[in-house]
Scaffold this motif. Structure first.
Motif, PDB file in Angstrom:
ATOM      1  N   ILE A  28       1.394   0.039  -4.933  1.00 21.85           N
ATOM      2  CA  ILE A  28       2.150   0.549  -6.079  1.00 21.85           C
ATOM      3  C   ILE A  28       1.592   1.893  -6.523  1.00 21.85           C
ATOM      4  O   ILE A  28       2.350   2.788  -6.894  1.00 21.85           O
ATOM      5  CB  ILE A  28       2.218  -0.486  -7.215  1.00 21.85           C
ATOM      6  CG1 ILE A  28       3.044  -1.693  -6.738  1.00 21.85           C
ATOM      7  CG2 ILE A  28       2.830   0.111  -8.483  1.00 21.85           C
ATOM      8  CD1 ILE A  28       3.205  -2.810  -7.740  1.00 21.85           C
ATOM      9  N   ARG A  47       4.820  -0.261 -15.350  1.00 21.64           N
ATOM     10  CA  ARG A  47       3.897  -1.145 -14.627  1.00 21.64           C
ATOM     11  C   ARG A  47       2.933  -1.824 -15.589  1.00 21.64           C
ATOM     12  O   ARG A  47       2.709  -3.030 -15.520  1.00 21.64           O
ATOM     13  CB  ARG A  47       3.126  -0.311 -13.602  1.00 21.64           C
ATOM     14  CG  ARG A  47       2.117  -1.089 -12.805  1.00 21.64           C
ATOM     15  CD  ARG A  47       1.287  -0.108 -12.001  1.00 21.64           C
ATOM     16  NE  ARG A  47       0.484  -0.745 -10.977  1.00 21.64           N
ATOM     17  CZ  ARG A  47      -0.334  -0.075 -10.198  1.00 21.64           C
ATOM     18  NH1 ARG A  47      -0.442   1.236 -10.281  1.00 21.64           N
ATOM     19  NH2 ARG A  47      -1.049  -0.724  -9.296  1.00 21.64           N
ATOM     20  N   GLU A  59       0.903  -7.923  -7.842  1.00 21.69           N
ATOM     21  CA  GLU A  59       1.649  -6.715  -7.521  1.00 21.69           C
ATOM     22  C   GLU A  59       1.808  -6.594  -6.013  1.00 21.69           C
ATOM     23  O   GLU A  59       0.874  -6.854  -5.264  1.00 21.69           O
ATOM     24  CB  GLU A  59       0.911  -5.479  -8.028  1.00 21.69           C
ATOM     25  CG  GLU A  59       0.832  -5.364  -9.515  1.00 21.69           C
ATOM     26  CD  GLU A  59       0.184  -4.048  -9.941  1.00 21.69           C
ATOM     27  OE1 GLU A  59      -0.512  -3.407  -9.123  1.00 21.69           O
ATOM     28  OE2 GLU A  59       0.380  -3.663 -11.102  1.00 21.69           O
ATOM     29  N   PRO A  66       8.140  -1.387  -6.100  1.00 20.03           N
ATOM     30  CA  PRO A  66       7.057  -2.114  -6.762  1.00 20.03           C
ATOM     31  C   PRO A  66       7.617  -3.425  -7.316  1.00 20.03           C
ATOM     32  O   PRO A  66       8.683  -3.456  -7.917  1.00 20.03           O
ATOM     33  CB  PRO A  66       6.634  -1.171  -7.887  1.00 20.03           C
ATOM     34  CG  PRO A  66       7.027   0.186  -7.404  1.00 20.03           C
ATOM     35  CD  PRO A  66       8.314  -0.036  -6.648  1.00 20.03           C
TER      36      PRO A  66
END
Length: 136
Positions: A28, A47, A59, A66
């Protein structure tokens, strides 16, 4: 259809339509770093918002986006030219339809325009709802 091999790790990939990331811990980070500089802080804040609302989620990159996963995909997000796409699934979009009235939505997708402030409380509420309503 023949399987494709990752040149970095040698893993056999079943589909050529899905991304594979050898370095999952930085996947990510790499996605965000590859976006335009003006969008990077917006993605990082989303995020962080998702992580705070789903601290046990893992993640990863899934469907080239993502993704936060907790037994199933909770939510994906992705940068586009004029918006950030948020993908919590069709049921979540329906549950939050009233609060999403000012956004363009489709089955399972929400468009957050880049030229308007991001509603992080709404994002967090959607993610918490997803965690509370996990299948299984």
């Amino acid at each position: 259809m023949s399987n494709k091999k990752c040149p970095r790790c040698g893993r056999e990939l079943e589909s050529t339509n899905l991304d594979h990331c050898c370095d999952k811990e930085n996947a990510i980070d790499a996605y965000i770093a590859a976006q335009p500089s003006g969008v990077q802080p917006l993605l990082q804040r989303i995020r962080e918002t998702i992580h705070a609302a789903a601290p046990n989620a893992i993640e990863k990159i899934s469907w080239r986006m993502p993704t936060f996963w907790q037994g199933e995909n909770l939510i994906h997000f992705a940068a586009f030219k004029k918006h950030i796409g948020l993908y919590p699934g069709g049921e979540a979009v329906g549950v939050f339809a009233e609060r999403l009235a000012g956004y363009k939505t489709s089955k399972g997708a929400i468009q957050l325009p880049l030229d308007k402030p991001m509603d992080h409380k709404l994002i967090a509420d959607i993610v918490r709802w997803r965690v509370e309503n996990l299948n299984g």
